[in-house]
Design a protein around this motif. Structure first.
Motif, PDB file in Angstrom:
ATOM      1  N   VAL A  94       0.839  -1.176  -0.183  1.00 53.69           N
ATOM      2  CA  VAL A  94      -0.083   0.040  -0.050  1.00 53.69           C
ATOM      3  C   VAL A  94       0.839   1.366  -0.157  1.00 53.69           C
ATOM      4  N   LEU A  95       1.971   1.003   0.772  1.00 57.17           N
ATOM      5  CA  LEU A  95       2.903   2.289   0.682  1.00 57.17           C
ATOM      6  C   LEU A  95       3.640   2.624  -0.558  1.00 57.17           C
ATOM      7  N   VAL A  96       3.869   1.332  -1.281  1.00 58.40           N
ATOM      8  CA  VAL A  96       4.384   1.651  -2.630  1.00 58.40           C
ATOM      9  C   VAL A  96       3.538   2.451  -3.675  1.00 58.40           C
ATOM     10  N   TYR A  97       2.032   1.977  -3.566  1.00 57.68           N
ATOM     11  CA  TYR A  97       1.355   2.405  -4.392  1.00 57.68           C
ATOM     12  C   TYR A  97       0.968   3.891  -3.972  1.00 57.68           C
ATOM     13  N   ALA A  98       0.748   4.248  -2.740  1.00 55.85           N
ATOM     14  CA  ALA A  98       0.391   5.476  -2.354  1.00 55.85           C
ATOM     15  C   ALA A  98       1.688   6.385  -2.670  1.00 55.85           C
ATOM     16  N   GLY A  99       2.740   5.823  -2.485  1.00 59.81           N
ATOM     17  CA  GLY A  99       4.168   6.391  -2.755  1.00 59.81           C
ATOM     18  C   GLY A  99       4.115   6.992  -4.409  1.00 59.81           C
TER      19      GLY A  99
END
Lengths: 144, 182
Positions: free
Chosen positions: A76-81
């Motif tokens: 999720v962090l990669v996506y939101a990043g």
């Protein structure tokens, strides 16, 4: 099932191909069917297969739980990043056109990282749920 | 014509499997049958040219969830308890709702009708501009990851939240049993 030699040999032959197929589905998803979700599920299925044949403890040694748990959040962090990267480069949230000088390359780069994020979270969640279900009630038998 | 026949045959087999699932008392058999149901579903989706969805159905429905249900059976025992009440009332509700849904499908446009509203709104733009704008030939990936990126971020968050919820529910028990690590 750890004593059955046919299952062990078949698993040893099949699991590398399953992982390879997952990579193919992940990186060829732009052209053929597939993408992050499917690839993540196939990775998880390969590890689940390993765990069913060789035992939960062996699967936990191969893919340790701290790694799986961090994958759950990391995807999720990669996506939101990717979205935040678009903001920092002067576009809108999840705007891929600004990720590269060439807008089309920017789109491809954005889609690549977004799909990677989906795959990481999906395989992490699937594996974690499998570990939790399989671990209940038999920790004392199988933990080394 | 062959395709319509194949899909009708697959749907008929799915109905048969569903009836068998509803009638069976042996939960192990039910788990195996629901795996078969998922594979039939995946084949039907592949026949409808929805390769991405078919792949997901085969991997999640037939693969992972079968393993998870088997894990649950290991904990819960594999014989279904006798129902506490007569099944007529729930059966009536299910049949009534099913008929309502079937009635609702008559309001939908015919399958793969090019004049259907869903094909006239943003879909033409995706089909014409998508390969040029994103450089991605697979339309499903282009729409999923780029045009509908917000929705997919939401879906990923849903998967994340579901995983966290399962962790929160199932882990506490193990701590109580003195299993502090993991």
């Amino acid at each position: 099932m750890r004593s059955d030699i046919i299952l062990r040999v078949v698993a040893k032959i099949l699991i590398p191909f399953a992982l390879m197929f997952a990579l193919y589905v992940q990186f060829h998803g732009d052209f053929g069917p597939g993408g992050g979700f499917q690839a993540g599920v196939i990775v998880a299925a390969a590890v689940v297969f390993y765990g069913v044949i060789f035992g939960l403890a062996a699967a936990r040694r191969a893919v340790p739980e701290p790694l799986v748990e961090s994958m759950v959040a990391a995807g999720v962090l990669v996506y939101a990043g990717v979205g935040v990267a678009g903001l920092l480069l002067g576009g809108n949230f999840l705007d891929y056109f600004v990720l590269d000088h060439d807008p089309v390359h920017g789109q491809q780069r954005g889609i690549f990282w977004v799909e990677a994020g989906v795959a990481i979270t999906v395989s992490g969640v699937m594996l974690k749920v499998f570990y939790l279900f399989a671990g209940r009630g038999r920790d004392f038998e199988e933990e080394p | 014509v062959i395709e319509t026949g194949a899909i009708a045959a697959l749907l008929a087999m799915m109905c048969a499997v569903a009836v068998a699932i509803a009638r069976s008392r042996n939960l192990f058999g039910v788990v195996v049958l629901s795996g078969a149901y998922s594979f039939l579903m995946a084949t039907a989706l592949a026949a409808l040219d929805a390769a991405d969805v078919a792949m997901t159905e085969a991997a999640v429905g037939a693969g992972i969830s079968t393993v998870l249900l088997l894990g649950a059976l290991h904990l819960a025992g594999s014989l279904e308890a006798k129902p506490a009440r007569r099944p007529e009332g729930p059966l009536f509700v299910v049949i009534f709702t099913g008929l309502l849904v079937v009635y609702g499908t008559y309001g939908l446009p015919a399958f793969s009708d090019p004049q259907a509203p869903i094909h006239r709104h943003v879909a033409p733009r995706y089909l014409e501009e998508g390969p040029k704008e994103t450089g991605v030939p697979n339309m499903v990936t282009a729409v999923l990851a780029s045009y509908r990126g917000y929705d997919t971020l939401g879906e990923t968050t849903v998967v994340f939240t579901a995983g966290i919820a399962v962790i929160a529910l199932l882990r506490r028990r193990r701590r109580k049993e003195g299993e502090g690590r993991a």
